[in-house]
Design a protein around this motif. Sequence first.
Motif, PDB file in Angstrom:
ATOM      1  N   GLN A   1      10.373  13.388   2.282  1.00  0.00           N
ATOM      2  CA  GLN A   1      11.505  13.556   2.827  1.00  0.00           C
ATOM      3  C   GLN A   1      12.600  14.637   2.042  1.00  0.00           C
ATOM      4  N   VAL A   2      13.412  15.425   2.862  1.00  0.00           N
ATOM      5  CA  VAL A   2      14.196  16.237   2.117  1.00  0.00           C
ATOM      6  C   VAL A   2      15.507  15.775   2.622  1.00  0.00           C
ATOM      7  N   GLN A   3      16.582  15.803   1.917  1.00  0.00           N
ATOM      8  CA  GLN A   3      17.892  15.627   2.202  1.00  0.00           C
ATOM      9  C   GLN A   3      18.891  16.588   1.399  1.00  0.00           C
ATOM     10  N   LEU A   4      20.019  16.920   2.246  1.00  0.00           N
ATOM     11  CA  LEU A   4      21.046  17.748   1.700  1.00  0.00           C
ATOM     12  C   LEU A   4      22.156  16.977   1.585  1.00  0.00           C
ATOM     13  N   VAL A   5      22.835  16.950   0.410  1.00  0.00           N
ATOM     14  CA  VAL A   5      24.150  15.989  -0.037  1.00  0.00           C
ATOM     15  C   VAL A   5      25.306  17.176  -0.482  1.00  0.00           C
ATOM     16  N   GLU A   6      26.353  17.211   0.529  1.00  0.00           N
ATOM     17  CA  GLU A   6      27.426  18.047   0.176  1.00  0.00           C
ATOM     18  C   GLU A   6      28.574  16.959  -0.829  1.00  0.00           C
ATOM     19  N   SER A   7      29.299  17.755  -1.419  1.00  0.00           N
ATOM     20  CA  SER A   7      30.448  17.339  -2.121  1.00  0.00           C
ATOM     21  C   SER A   7      31.515  18.274  -2.292  1.00  0.00           C
ATOM     22  N   GLY A   8      32.766  17.955  -2.620  1.00  0.00           N
ATOM     23  CA  GLY A   8      33.937  18.627  -2.928  1.00  0.00           C
ATOM     24  C   GLY A   8      34.850  18.871  -1.847  1.00  0.00           C
ATOM     25  N   GLY A   9      34.892  18.200  -0.866  1.00  0.00           N
ATOM     26  CA  GLY A   9      35.919  18.338   0.316  1.00  0.00           C
ATOM     27  C   GLY A   9      37.068  17.770  -0.159  1.00  0.00           C
ATOM     28  N   GLY A  10      38.028  17.760   0.414  1.00  0.00           N
ATOM     29  CA  GLY A  10      39.347  16.887   0.451  1.00  0.00           C
ATOM     30  C   GLY A  10      40.490  17.579   1.117  1.00  0.00           C
ATOM     31  N   LEU A  11      41.475  17.337   0.590  1.00  0.00           N
ATOM     32  CA  LEU A  11      42.933  17.660   1.144  1.00  0.00           C
ATOM     33  C   LEU A  11      43.518  18.389   0.016  1.00  0.00           C
ATOM     34  N   VAL A  12      43.940  19.839   0.419  1.00  0.00           N
ATOM     35  CA  VAL A  12      44.540  20.618  -0.364  1.00  0.00           C
ATOM     36  C   VAL A  12      45.818  21.497   0.262  1.00  0.00           C
ATOM     37  N   ALA A  24      20.029  20.226  -2.433  1.00  0.00           N
ATOM     38  CA  ALA A  24      18.686  19.680  -2.004  1.00  0.00           C
ATOM     39  C   ALA A  24      17.991  18.671  -2.670  1.00  0.00           C
ATOM     40  N   SER A  25      17.211  17.777  -2.323  1.00  0.00           N
ATOM     41  CA  SER A  25      16.614  17.088  -3.041  1.00  0.00           C
ATOM     42  C   SER A  25      15.362  16.415  -2.126  1.00  0.00           C
ATOM     43  N   GLY A  26      14.313  15.808  -2.909  1.00  0.00           N
ATOM     44  CA  GLY A  26      13.209  15.400  -1.990  1.00  0.00           C
ATOM     45  C   GLY A  26      12.111  16.102  -2.313  1.00  0.00           C
ATOM     46  N   SER A  27      11.173  16.061  -1.260  1.00  0.00           N
ATOM     47  CA  SER A  27       9.870  16.630  -1.184  1.00  0.00           C
ATOM     48  C   SER A  27       9.815  18.330  -1.185  1.00  0.00           C
ATOM     49  N   ILE A  28      10.603  19.033  -1.859  1.00  0.00           N
ATOM     50  CA  ILE A  28      10.633  20.322  -1.540  1.00  0.00           C
ATOM     51  C   ILE A  28       9.382  21.403  -2.310  1.00  0.00           C
ATOM     52  N   PHE A  29       8.926  22.174  -1.496  1.00  0.00           N
ATOM     53  CA  PHE A  29       8.146  23.231  -2.211  1.00  0.00           C
ATOM     54  C   PHE A  29       8.842  24.427  -2.448  1.00  0.00           C
ATOM     55  N   SER A  30       9.667  24.895  -1.427  1.00  0.00           N
ATOM     56  CA  SER A  30      10.411  25.821  -1.774  1.00  0.00           C
ATOM     57  C   SER A  30      11.841  25.896  -0.803  1.00  0.00           C
ATOM     58  N   ILE A  31      12.856  26.804  -1.185  1.00  0.00           N
ATOM     59  CA  ILE A  31      13.755  26.892  -0.163  1.00  0.00           C
ATOM     60  C   ILE A  31      14.161  28.439   0.086  1.00  0.00           C
ATOM     61  N   ASN A  32      14.314  28.884   1.365  1.00  0.00           N
ATOM     62  CA  ASN A  32      14.583  30.171   1.552  1.00  0.00           C
ATOM     63  C   ASN A  32      16.203  30.389   1.644  1.00  0.00           C
ATOM     64  N   ASN A  96      23.316  24.021   5.035  1.00  0.00           N
ATOM     65  CA  ASN A  96      22.157  24.110   5.984  1.00  0.00           C
ATOM     66  C   ASN A  96      21.330  24.976   4.784  1.00  0.00           C
ATOM     67  N   ALA A  97      20.069  24.558   5.223  1.00  0.00           N
ATOM     68  CA  ALA A  97      18.938  25.156   4.355  1.00  0.00           C
ATOM     69  C   ALA A  97      17.814  25.422   5.115  1.00  0.00           C
ATOM     70  N   LEU A  98      16.668  26.462   4.809  1.00  0.00           N
ATOM     71  CA  LEU A  98      15.591  26.657   5.269  1.00  0.00           C
ATOM     72  C   LEU A  98      14.624  26.119   4.373  1.00  0.00           C
ATOM     73  N   ILE A  99      13.770  25.225   4.607  1.00  0.00           N
ATOM     74  CA  ILE A  99      12.928  24.373   3.248  1.00  0.00           C
ATOM     75  C   ILE A  99      11.635  24.204   3.681  1.00  0.00           C
ATOM     76  N   PHE A 100      10.610  24.834   2.839  1.00  0.00           N
ATOM     77  CA  PHE A 100       9.191  24.335   3.289  1.00  0.00           C
ATOM     78  C   PHE A 100       9.199  22.924   2.466  1.00  0.00           C
ATOM     79  N   ALA A 101       8.839  21.879   3.166  1.00  0.00           N
ATOM     80  CA  ALA A 101       8.725  20.774   2.425  1.00  0.00           C
ATOM     81  C   ALA A 101       7.087  20.646   1.825  1.00  0.00           C
ATOM     82  N   ILE A 102       7.149  19.920   0.953  1.00  0.00           N
ATOM     83  CA  ILE A 102       5.591  19.461   0.320  1.00  0.00           C
ATOM     84  C   ILE A 102       4.731  18.897   1.391  1.00  0.00           C
ATOM     85  N   GLY A 103       3.533  19.353   1.639  1.00  0.00           N
ATOM     86  CA  GLY A 103       2.766  18.743   2.551  1.00  0.00           C
ATOM     87  C   GLY A 103       2.915  19.096   4.204  1.00  0.00           C
TER      88      GLY A 103
END
Length: 121
Positions: A1-12, A24-32, A96-103
């Motif tokens: 499984q692959v997931q993307l986790v954002e951070s850094g938003g807020g009020l300004v 991006a984390s998880g079973s990643i082979f490569s990211i385009n 957003n990311a275009l990812i080849f997952a392992i397998g």
Amino acid sequence: QVQLVESGGGLVQAGGSLRLSCAASGSIFSINDMGWYRQAPGKQRELVATITSGGSTNYADSLKGRFTISRDNAKNTVYLQMNSLKPEDTAVYYCNALIFAIGTPLLRQYWGQGTQVTVSS
């Protein structure tokens, strides 16, 4: 499984800056391509910026000069530096990311859960 986790938003305040991160984390082979999109209340999701694995960038015309996208391929992370923020930049920002997952031989598009950016006047 692959997931993307954002951070850094807020009020300004208007004129301020924020830096968003997306890892991006998880079973990643490569990211385009990786990128950022945003969706304001009552509006469609729109492109903010994209970046290829080689570092070529593309921006929404209205954001050129204020926003900068970058990535760290070793960390599978994309960043969005936002300067001179305006109230109209208020939106949920999605990674957003275009990812080849392992397998799997398929290139798939993945989305993060979104991070709220609110710019007060």
